[in-house]
Write a protein that holds these residues in place. Structure first.
Motif, PDB file in Angstrom:
ATOM      1  N   ARG A 471      -1.411  -3.532 -22.762  1.00 40.97           N
ATOM      2  CA  ARG A 471      -1.376  -2.896 -21.456  1.00 40.97           C
ATOM      3  C   ARG A 471      -0.100  -2.065 -21.335  1.00 40.97           C
ATOM      4  NH1 ARG A 471      -2.042  -7.126 -18.628  1.00 40.97           N
ATOM      5  NH2 ARG A 471       0.179  -7.641 -18.421  1.00 40.97           N
ATOM      6  N   SER A 472      -0.223  -0.813 -20.948  1.00 45.25           N
ATOM      7  CA  SER A 472       0.937   0.061 -20.797  1.00 45.25           C
ATOM      8  C   SER A 472       1.802  -0.393 -19.629  1.00 45.25           C
ATOM      9  CB  SER A 472       0.484   1.509 -20.572  1.00 45.25           C
ATOM     10  OG  SER A 472      -0.255   1.978 -21.676  1.00 45.25           O
ATOM     11  N   THR A 474       4.010  -0.169 -16.295  1.00 43.56           N
ATOM     12  CA  THR A 474       3.925   0.613 -15.072  1.00 43.56           C
ATOM     13  C   THR A 474       5.141   1.526 -14.953  1.00 43.56           C
ATOM     14  OG1 THR A 474       5.081  -1.054 -13.750  1.00 43.56           O
ATOM     15  CG2 THR A 474       2.676  -1.281 -13.971  1.00 43.56           C
ATOM     16  N   ASP A 476       7.337   1.586 -12.579  1.00 50.58           N
ATOM     17  CA  ASP A 476       8.505   0.795 -12.183  1.00 50.58           C
ATOM     18  C   ASP A 476       9.110   0.081 -13.383  1.00 50.58           C
ATOM     19  OD1 ASP A 476       8.274   1.592  -9.584  1.00 50.58           O
ATOM     20  OD2 ASP A 476       7.099  -0.164  -8.960  1.00 50.58           O
ATOM     21  N   GLN A 477       8.262  -0.504 -14.247  1.00 49.63           N
ATOM     22  CA  GLN A 477       8.769  -1.216 -15.416  1.00 49.63           C
ATOM     23  C   GLN A 477       9.460  -0.270 -16.397  1.00 49.63           C
ATOM     24  OE1 GLN A 477       5.005  -3.027 -16.524  1.00 49.63           O
ATOM     25  NE2 GLN A 477       5.709  -5.048 -15.834  1.00 49.63           N
TER      26      GLN A 477
END
Length: 565
Positions: A471-472, A474, A476-477
């Protein structure tokens, strides 16, 4: 036609009229308006400072109550109080009044124990708060002075705790005062004079308890109040730091408004602390002086252990070999001078100077309002972990006799093991912590390139198992990982040709090259993160120094920052 209406003047409510009258004569309401609009940090780690502040408030309140009944006198009396095992025993008035508080005054023992637990929490919260500031780089410009104030507060808190711990004049605290006397006597030339001044004569003297009492209730608390006021003033003036996130950078300060969000949270913390301290005071026994008995110079209690914040000094004294030197007819007792005077002096001097040393290694004069993730500063984090390991070994050494007795091992073998650990464990901890930080940076790079593992396992029709695509991250991350306030190592000056410069210039060049080498050692170890040109521009905007006309960062709430992003 109806009767004409009569206009009536609206009467001003009394509260509003009083507020208007106060506002016209004092600046209190203007200050209150600014306080209500003040932005406060919204991360749990920033509550550690408030925990220390509220513990100090509890200390003041309970301390005032205890002063009504405590007698700081070393005059001897015969005890005839409620505690029967000590009836008929000679003791000082200080010890007798402490027994009176514990057994004769309604609620006295509860207040005494709340006071003691609050002191332990106060020093612990200060220590953890300073560690949070160190590992996140919150001591950098413009907050160097606040770091100095915080270190001074921590030292004064330990002095205040030792003074209060010694006041009851029981056998345990008297043993601590005997150790303090030995430390004073180890001071070259002035040791005997200092000892006579503190104790009022030959140990145990007649004046030590009254003088400790004056320090404990007047001088040190006054200094603590003044420094806390200065610290809070600087916090309000300089604004707080914040963690990296979308809409957060060095040009703004993000948090929650004073009213009602922060006020609700901080009052909840205050009431929770009061509840926990009350439970500890009522259920967890601490410092039972009636078990130790009154102090006698010819007796030392077994298993003597000071409060934890003095334990590192006790451990240093126990690990230091017995070494003495005769100089011009005077005896230098290195076994007390080195561990109890020179070692803590060197430790606190390094802590005081650390912000300025790190700035010297970077030649960085810009302001920093973003907190560092500890993994992004591996050398600083390694130094902090090494210092904690050094302190932990000394703390364990302070109870070597209890550990040896409990586990049935040789005290001598334990002492030598701890001596080796004191030398070997800090550098080993430094290397391990630094490698872990670099490994975490490498993991962040992998997350940026490949995404995060989902943890899902899929079984195919043929019975095989596989992990689906990652999962890529986000937005914010990715922002948190990419925005790193990293300094570049200094460049060494080019070497001069032989005979071109004077010896003083050559010496200066050697100093500059040594500085560049230290800067490279401190800053060069890092894992580069992949970023697009757009992301690099975003990172540059976040790390840019404040540029407002007044030179101060702007303030905003979390919701406003997300809207701006």
């Amino acid at each position: 036609m109806g009767a004409p209406r009569i206009a009536r003047r609206r009467e001003t409510p009394r509260v509003e009229a009083a507020a208007v009258a106060i506002d016209g004569r004092t600046p209190l309401l203007d200050a209150a308006k600014g306080l209500v609009r003040k932005v406060f940090p919204d991360h749990w780690s920033f509550l550690l400072g408030e925990l220390a502040l509220y513990s100090f408030v509890v200390l003041l309140l309970t301390g005032v109550y205890l002063t009504f009944f405590f007698k700081p006198s070393m005059g001897e009396i015969v005890y005839h109080g409620f505690y029967r095992p000590l009836r008929g025993v000679y003791m000082t008035e200080a010890y007798a009044s402490t027994l009176h508080i514990s057994f004769d005054i309604r609620g006295g023992l509860l207040i005494r124990q709340i006071h003691h637990w609050a002191a332990l929490v106060f020093v612990a919260a200060l220590g953890v708060h300073m560690l949070r500031i160190f590992f996140t780089g919150a001591f950098r410009r413009p907050r160097e002075l606040n770091w100095v104030l915080g270190m001074t507060l921590f030292m004064l808190a330990m002095v205040e705790g030792f003074c209060g711990y010694s006041l009851p004049d029981d056998l345990l605290s008297g043993t601590g005062l005997r150790i303090a006397e030995g430390i004073m006597l180890s001071l070259p030339l002035v040791g005997t004079y200092v000892t006579v001044f503190v104790f009022g004569g030959e140990f145990p003297g007649r004046d030590v308890i009254p003088r400790l009492y004056e320090l404990h209730i007047l001088l040190v608390p006054g200094l603590l109040l003044a420094l806390i006021g200065a610290h809070l003033t600087l916090v309000f003036s300089l604004k707080h730091t914040h963690w990296a996130g979308r809409g957060r950078g060095n040009r703004n300060v993000v948090g929650m408004p004073m009213f009602p969000q922060f006020l609700t949270r901080t009052l909840g913390l205050l009431f929770a602390l009061l509840g926990v301290l009350t439970l500890l005071g009522g259920l967890a026994q601490v410092n039972p002086i009636w078990v130790y008995g009154p102090y006698r110079p010819d007796i030392a209690s077994t298993d003597s252990q000071p409060d934890w914040y003095i334990g590192f000094l006790e451990g240093a004294l126990r690990l230091m070999p017995a070494v003495e030197t005769q100089v011009f007819g005077h005896t230098l007792s290195w076994s007390a001078l080195v561990p109890a005077v020179l070692l803590p002096g060197a430790m606190f001097t390094l802590l005081y100077l650390y912000p300025f040393v790190e700035r010297w290694l970077t030649a960085d004069q810009s302001e920093h309002h973003l907190c560092d993730r500890p993994r992004n500063q591996p050398t600083r984090t390694g130094l902090g972990v090494g210092g904690i390991a050094f302190y932990a070994v000394l703390l364990v050494a302070g109870g070597d006799d209890v550990i040896a007795y409990s586990f049935g091992i040789s005290v001598n073998a334990l002492v030598w093991t701890l001596r080796v650990a004191l030398i070997a464990l800090p550098p080993l901890s430094f290397m391990v912590a630094k490698r872990l930080c670099l490994a975490l940076q490498a993991r962040d790079r992998e997350r940026l390139l490949k995404g995060e593992r989902t943890g899902d396992i899929v079984q195919s029709a043929e019975g095989g198992y596989s992990e689906p695509d990652r999962r890529s991250l986000t937005a914010d991350q990715r922002y948190v990982v990419l925005v790193r306030d990293l300094a570049e190592p200094l460049e060494a000056p080019p070497p001069y040709e032989a005979g071109e410069v004077s010896p003083s210039a050559r010496l200066l060049q050697r100093a500059q090259r040594a500085r560049a080498a230290l800067s490279a050692w401190f800053h060069q170890d890092r894992v580069e993160m992949p970023a697009t040109d757009a992301q690099r521009r975003q990172i540059a905007r976040a790390l840019a120094p404040p540029h407002e006309p007044d030179g101060e960062p702007s303030t905003a709430t979390d919701a406003e920052c997300k809207e701006d992003s």
